[in-house]
Scaffold this motif. Structure first.
Motif, PDB file in Angstrom:
ATOM      1  N   THR A 393      59.345  44.214  32.842  1.00 18.19           N
ATOM      2  CA  THR A 393      60.317  43.142  32.634  1.00 18.19           C
ATOM      3  C   THR A 393      61.545  43.349  33.505  1.00 18.19           C
ATOM      4  O   THR A 393      62.055  42.401  34.118  1.00 18.19           O
ATOM      5  N   ILE A 394      62.044  44.572  33.572  1.00 16.31           N
ATOM      6  CA  ILE A 394      63.154  44.878  34.468  1.00 16.31           C
ATOM      7  C   ILE A 394      62.775  44.562  35.911  1.00 16.31           C
ATOM      8  O   ILE A 394      63.549  43.974  36.673  1.00 16.31           O
ATOM      9  N   PHE A 395      61.550  44.916  36.271  1.00 19.37           N
ATOM     10  CA  PHE A 395      61.072  44.688  37.630  1.00 19.37           C
ATOM     11  C   PHE A 395      61.039  43.202  37.974  1.00 19.37           C
ATOM     12  O   PHE A 395      61.549  42.771  39.018  1.00 19.37           O
ATOM     13  N   VAL A 396      60.449  42.376  37.096  1.00 20.94           N
ATOM     14  CA  VAL A 396      60.314  40.958  37.417  1.00 20.94           C
ATOM     15  C   VAL A 396      61.671  40.264  37.406  1.00 20.94           C
ATOM     16  O   VAL A 396      61.911  39.331  38.198  1.00 20.94           O
ATOM     17  N   LYS A 397      62.590  40.695  36.566  1.00 16.86           N
ATOM     18  CA  LYS A 397      63.923  40.095  36.548  1.00 16.86           C
ATOM     19  C   LYS A 397      64.640  40.348  37.872  1.00 16.86           C
ATOM     20  O   LYS A 397      65.240  39.439  38.458  1.00 16.86           O
ATOM     21  N   GLN A 398      64.564  41.579  38.357  1.00 16.60           N
ATOM     22  CA  GLN A 398      65.261  41.894  39.602  1.00 16.60           C
ATOM     23  C   GLN A 398      64.529  41.308  40.806  1.00 16.60           C
ATOM     24  O   GLN A 398      65.158  40.906  41.786  1.00 16.60           O
ATOM     25  N   ALA A 399      63.206  41.254  40.741  1.00 13.33           N
ATOM     26  CA  ALA A 399      62.436  40.675  41.844  1.00 13.33           C
ATOM     27  C   ALA A 399      62.747  39.191  41.996  1.00 13.33           C
ATOM     28  O   ALA A 399      62.939  38.693  43.108  1.00 13.33           O
ATOM     29  N   ALA A 400      62.782  38.473  40.873  1.00 14.16           N
ATOM     30  CA  ALA A 400      63.092  37.041  40.931  1.00 14.16           C
ATOM     31  C   ALA A 400      64.518  36.817  41.416  1.00 14.16           C
ATOM     32  O   ALA A 400      64.778  35.897  42.209  1.00 14.16           O
ATOM     33  N   ALA A 401      65.446  37.662  40.962  1.00 17.81           N
ATOM     34  CA  ALA A 401      66.833  37.529  41.401  1.00 17.81           C
ATOM     35  C   ALA A 401      66.982  37.815  42.894  1.00 17.81           C
ATOM     36  O   ALA A 401      67.896  37.296  43.542  1.00 17.81           O
ATOM     37  N   SER A 402      66.068  38.624  43.441  1.00 18.57           N
ATOM     38  CA  SER A 402      66.108  38.955  44.869  1.00 18.57           C
ATOM     39  C   SER A 402      65.389  37.933  45.731  1.00 18.57           C
ATOM     40  O   SER A 402      65.310  38.096  46.948  1.00 18.57           O
ATOM     41  N   GLY A 403      64.840  36.893  45.104  1.00 19.07           N
ATOM     42  CA  GLY A 403      64.212  35.824  45.873  1.00 19.07           C
ATOM     43  C   GLY A 403      62.736  35.968  46.115  1.00 19.07           C
ATOM     44  O   GLY A 403      62.150  35.187  46.869  1.00 19.07           O
ATOM     45  N   LEU A 404      62.063  36.938  45.496  1.00 20.84           N
ATOM     46  CA  LEU A 404      60.627  37.089  45.688  1.00 20.84           C
ATOM     47  C   LEU A 404      59.886  36.003  44.919  1.00 20.84           C
ATOM     48  O   LEU A 404      60.273  35.628  43.812  1.00 20.84           O
TER      49      LEU A 404
END
Length: 629
Positions: A393-404
């Motif tokens: 969950t931490i990973f997908v939150k930061q990935a989406a925020a980074s534009g992936l």
């Protein structure tokens, strides 16, 4: 194997879990104890009961040996104190491995007097959540049909035992999967037997008998019905249709008796076909994104086209409006990171950026709230599974925020296979580095009190690094062709271990174009050094991979038996063994908090590097793209 409920004198009010207050009579708790071979016994506990009295009742009722056995509740081994056990909880009696006997089958109780002691209904939902309101109504309809003589219908597909339960009109309304009929479980009706409940199963990181818990967890985590997971609950269910193998040989008895099972109970959704029978181009982008977001959060290792149901909304034609329904989440939330499988990673919808609503949903996700909820609703779920949930969950939150986009996120989580060799995913490489930083801090911490044994271990650890690093880099990677860096391609995964090399190539060939977007590359000092022995991330990640596989127990790969299917790779195929490159469960609470902190620090520069590599790769592919068909 009929269930019996033993009643004991109440010696006083129960003062255990406060969450149970107001949900059952004071001092009473009903539990369902399951043996390794699938026998289920319901009993009522009071304050004076302990693990010894529970075992004694099992021995008397089911004629099973309880010597050298342990009573477990998720990760906990229960002894004198049963205060952690909630009402309607399933417990498991396991034999100690050194004393396990394959020649002593579980004998079912006989006689109507034992069955009459069970005051529960034919179907009992294990849990009190409001999320199960629709399931309770469904249960009433099915119980009414059972009393009218409407029997369930066995499901012939798949590797495990499953049954369609019907309403009074004979319509399929629920699918029930008993935990002791899973692949390799003792009562599997299709010949896939050989393991006891609680042992590693079809996937090494998912134990036999625990896929039902994961099915319920996926439904509970699908907030606001975002991904369209059908209502699912864990139940105790009794019927003569269920399979019971004769002893350890897997033979089916001729006489059918009432059998009680712990099972997952999911609402049956009427549909037209599954995703393997339909062109994926007509699938709504939002539906693919929402299912993908859920799969990433729960680290689904088996999202293939066969468990994506397709329902036509307009009722006519082949390419009208359709709805996707994701099912079969029993292989999600593994106890350790392995290779996931995302069918949608190759679909064009996965390469489309998230919408504002989807990004808002991801931003609102709270992994620690999720863990509290699962602890409350599924207290038997293992801590290792919850750690995977928090990490992803931490990973997908930061990935989406980074534009992936979704496809990029899936690729970061997926492993690379070349010539039969399996390498760690980018996500695992980041975890390996985060873990190394935690261990490095502990070694040099003034609080560290290293004994002789730990000091000797560190020496062996360094030796392993010296032995493995040159071999892995020379033999497995530098001698092979560079990885594909595209999105949506079959092997288009860009391991973090190749990012440094890829960026250097891009700087030489696309120097002018890179200067146009200088903001996406973080400052070099934000990227920690990776290894004492390597000059780049490439060398380190690979040596760390070998170090971890040597250091942590249970990292050796274990193959599994399965069927084959064409068109996609899933748990239904004969696959190479899957290794574990990094462990999470053995970290202490303090180490886990520190690990998450280091993990988050490493994500941002890793995403920035990957984005730069992806942009450069697309630019280099421009020539000749107009000739593609």
């Amino acid at each position: 194997m009929a269930v019996a409920v033993f009643k004991t004198p109440l010696s006083g009010e129960y003062h255990g879990n406060k969450r149970m207050e107001g949900k059952q009579p004071a001092g009473r708790r009903r539990v369902f104890v399951q043996t390794e071979s699938g026998c289920v016994l319901g009993m009522e506990l009071d304050r004076s009961d302990n693990a010894h009295t529970v075992k004694r009742r099992l021995q008397l009722a089911l004629n099973v040996s309880t010597e050298q056995s342990s009573l477990t509740f998720g990760d906990m081994v229960l002894k004198n104190d049963l205060s952690a056990v909630r009402n309607d909880s399933p417990l498991l009696l396991t034999r100690n491995y050194l004393h396990r006997s394959s020649s002593t089958p579980c004998l079912s109780p006989r006689g109507n007097d034992l069955q009459q002691r069970d005051k529960s209904g034919p179907i009992e939902i294990l849990g009190q959540s409001d999320c199960f309101a629709s399931t309770r109504k469904l249960v009433k309809d099915i119980v009414k049909a059972i009393k009218m003589g409407v029997d369930p219908v066995p499901v012939h597909g798949g590797l495990g035992g499953a049954y369609y339960f019907r309403n009074s009109r004979g319509e399929n309304v629920a699918i029930v999967k008993p935990t002791d009929e899973e692949p390799f479980a003792p009562n599997n009706p299709k010949g896939f037997v050989g393991k006891a409940l609680g042992q590693p199963g079809l996937k090494r990181s998912v134990r036999v008998g625990e896929t039902g818990i994961r099915e319920v967890a996926a439904y509970l985590l699908d907030y606001d019905h975002f991904a369209n997971v059908p209502p699912t609950a864990l139940v105790k269910i009794t019927h003569s249709m269920f399979n019971v193998n004769d002893g350890v040989n897997g033979n089916k008895p001729h006489k059918k008796n009432l059998v009680s099972k712990i099972a997952s109970f999911q609402q049956f959704i009427k549909h037209n076909f599954d995703a393997s029978d339909h062109g994926t181009s007509s699938f709504p982008v939002s539906a693919v994104h929402r299912i993908g977001i859920l799969d990433v959060r729960i680290f689904n290792t088996d999202r293939h086209a066969g468990n994506l149901l397709v329902r036509k909304l307009d009722g006519v034609g082949s390419f009208g409006q359709v709805e996707l329904i994701p099912i079969d989440h029993g292989l999600c939330l593994p106890e350790t990171l392995e290779d996931p499988y995302f069918e949608w990673i190759h679909w064009p919808q996965a390469s489309i950026p998230f919408s504002d609503d989807e990004l808002e949903y991801i931003r609102e996700l709270d992994p620690f709230r999720d863990c509290e909820m699962l602890h409350r609703e599924l207290p038997m779920i293992r801590e290792a599974c919850l750690r995977v949930l928090v990490l992803c969950t931490i990973f997908v939150k930061q990935a989406a925020a980074s534009g992936l986009c979704l496809a990029e996120i899936g690729e970061v989580m997926s492993r690379e296979f070349r010539a039969g060799d399996e390498g760690p995913s980018e996500l695992e490489v980041i975890c390996i580095e985060a873990r190394r930083l935690v261990e490095e801090r502990e070694v040099f911490s003034p609080k560290a009190d290293l004994g002789d044994e730990e000091f000797q271990f560190d020496i062996d650890y360094e030796d392993a690094e010296l032995d493995f690093t040159p071999k892995m880099v020379a033999d497995d990677y530098t001698s092979k062709a560079p990885f594909q860096l595209g999105i949506g391609f079959g092997n288009g995964r860009c391991p973090l271990s190749k990012l440094e090399e890829s960026i250097e190539e891009l700087e030489e060939s696309e120097g002018e174009e890179e200067q146009e977007e200088p903001a996406i590359l973080p400052a070099p000092e934000r990227i920690p050094s990776i290894s004492k022995l390597s000059m780049s991330l490439k060398n380190t990640s690979l040596s760390d991979k070998n170090q971890k596989s040597q250091k942590f127990p249970g990292t050796k790969a274990d193959g599994y038996l399965s069927n084959t299917s064409s068109g996609h790779r899933s748990a239904n195929e004969q696959l190479p063994a899957s290794a574990s490159f990094v462990e999470l469960a053995d970290l202490s609470e303090e180490e886990w908090v520190l690990f998450l902190d280091k993990f988050q620090d490493l994500l941002e520069p890793a995403f920035a590097k990957r984005k730069l590599v992806t942009i450069g790769h697309r630019q280099r592919q421009r020539l000749g793209t107009s000739c593609q068909f």
